[in-house]
Design an enzyme around this catalytic site. Structure first.
Site, mmCIF file in Angstrom:
data_model
loop_
_atom_site.group_PDB
_atom_site.id
_atom_site.type_symbol
_atom_site.label_atom_id
_atom_site.label_comp_id
_atom_site.label_asym_id
_atom_site.label_seq_id
_atom_site.Cartn_x
_atom_site.Cartn_y
_atom_site.Cartn_z
ATOM 1 N N ASP A 80 0.079 2.977 -1.608
ATOM 2 C CA ASP A 80 -0.631 3.189 -0.357
ATOM 3 C C ASP A 80 -1.806 4.127 -0.646
ATOM 4 O O ASP A 80 -1.860 4.762 -1.714
ATOM 5 C CB ASP A 80 0.326 3.802 0.670
ATOM 6 C CG ASP A 80 -0.334 4.050 2.001
ATOM 7 O OD1 ASP A 80 -1.039 3.156 2.499
ATOM 8 O OD2 ASP A 80 -0.170 5.159 2.549
ATOM 9 N N ASP A 128 -4.010 6.234 2.260
ATOM 10 C CA ASP A 128 -4.035 7.403 3.135
ATOM 11 C C ASP A 128 -2.712 8.155 3.069
ATOM 12 O O ASP A 128 -1.652 7.604 3.345
ATOM 13 C CB ASP A 128 -4.315 6.983 4.583
ATOM 14 C CG ASP A 128 -5.688 6.340 4.743
ATOM 15 O OD1 ASP A 128 -6.682 7.023 4.463
ATOM 16 O OD2 ASP A 128 -5.747 5.162 5.128
#
Length: 316
Positions: free
Chosen positions: A40, A42
């Site tokens: 991922d 953020d």
């Protein structure tokens, strides 16, 4: 969730283990156990426009060491080239082939089903530029608020007869009028309903910024329909990663900061999982999930967790 329940039969060497508690030899053995890294963005490798400490060095080292690496993001506000531009600016040595984004997946989904009509879009230019790239027409982008009374707005709204799909992503201009229009289109037979993701909020330290999930739920409630969700942890993105990118699930690691999206995606795809505590979920959440008697809740427990991704650097 049947998809989740099937995944928990997967056995892992570690369950909810703090990676920092393992020996150097055990950590290196764990690193050698995967060939592909999915991460991922953020809350894992950056927050807003700031790289997290050590994250660029770890990602670059993975690539140098021959690991196949992909950024897998639910963020639909950027195109893949825009993600590359940001990543390179923040010190990550990646190209467009390293990026899997929900805006891209939504456009590819429509392309693959032979969609030839117009999309009503709640979202940003990240979605519309990806639609442009595959030659799909779209309307709806930008501010759209009440002009006069609600009755006036309803009377003046003339649905575009060519709209055959609604895509819902993050939209800072989301409004009652957009909800009205999206629900009206989705009330028509045959209109495809896609959502980029259902994330509840963004990983900010001192503010609550509602995520795409809040917008999607508003549309679901008013349209009385559920969407096909492109992003983590849903089956669609799982199938794309496993088939299109030809990964070996047993030798693939999913890294994230959210147990209910990143870690659950890993479990759904039979990947190994690592949670970092630089975003939404922390060790205390893992303890809570592990103590639950509910099987779906237990599926949120990662194999291992770590304070931050940069802590892996000494072992690479």
């Amino acid at each position: 969730m049947n998809f989740v329940s099937r995944s928990i039969s997967r056995m892992a060497k570690y369950t909810g283990k703090n990676l920092a508690s393992l020996s150097e030899a055990e950590v290196k053995q764990w690193i050698d156990s995967f060939d592909t890294v999915l991460t991922d963005c953020d809350g894992v490798i950056w927050v807003d426009n700031n790289p997290l400490p050590g994250a660029p060095e770890v990602i670059n080292k993975f690539i140098e060491n021959g690991k196949k690496l992909f950024f897998v993001t639910n963020n639909s506000t950027k195109t893949r080239p825009e993600f590359v531009e940001k990543a390179v600016r923040l010190g990550f040595n990646v190209t467009i082939d390293n990026i899997i984004s929900t805006a891209y997946l939504a456009a590819q989904y429509l392309k693959n089903v032979g969609f030839s009509k117009t999309v009503y879009t709640i979202g940003s230019t990240g979605i519309t530029k990806e639609l442009d790239a595959v030659g799909i027409r779209h309307i709806g982008i930008g501010p759209d608020t009440l002009q006069g009374t609600l009755a006036d707005t309803v009377a003046e709204f003339v649905p575009d007869p060519d709209v055959g799909a609604v895509i819902v992503g993050f939209d800072e201009h989301f409004s009652f009028v957009k909800m009205l229009k999206a629900a009206s289109y989705l009330n028509l037979p045959g209109v495809i309903f896609l959502a980029t993701n259902t994330d509840e909020r963004f990983p900010m330290p001192d503010r609550v910024i509602p995520g795409t999930g809040a917008i999607v739920k508003a549309i679901v409630t008013s349209a009385e329909r559920d969407p096909i969700v492109m992003g983590k942890p849903n089956p669609y993105i799982c199938d794309v990663i496993r088939k299109q990118y030809n990964v070996d699930p047993a030798r693939t690691l999913m890294i994230g900061d959210r147990c209910n999206t990143d870690i659950l995606l890993g479990k759904n795809c039979d990947f190994q999982t690592l949670l970092v505590e630089t975003g939404i979920h922390k060790a205390v959440d893992i303890e809570q999930y592990a103590a639950s008697d509910d099987l779906d809740t237990k599926a949120l427990v990662p194999d291992v967790y770590l304070a931050k991704l940069g802590d892996l650097l000494p072992f690479l």
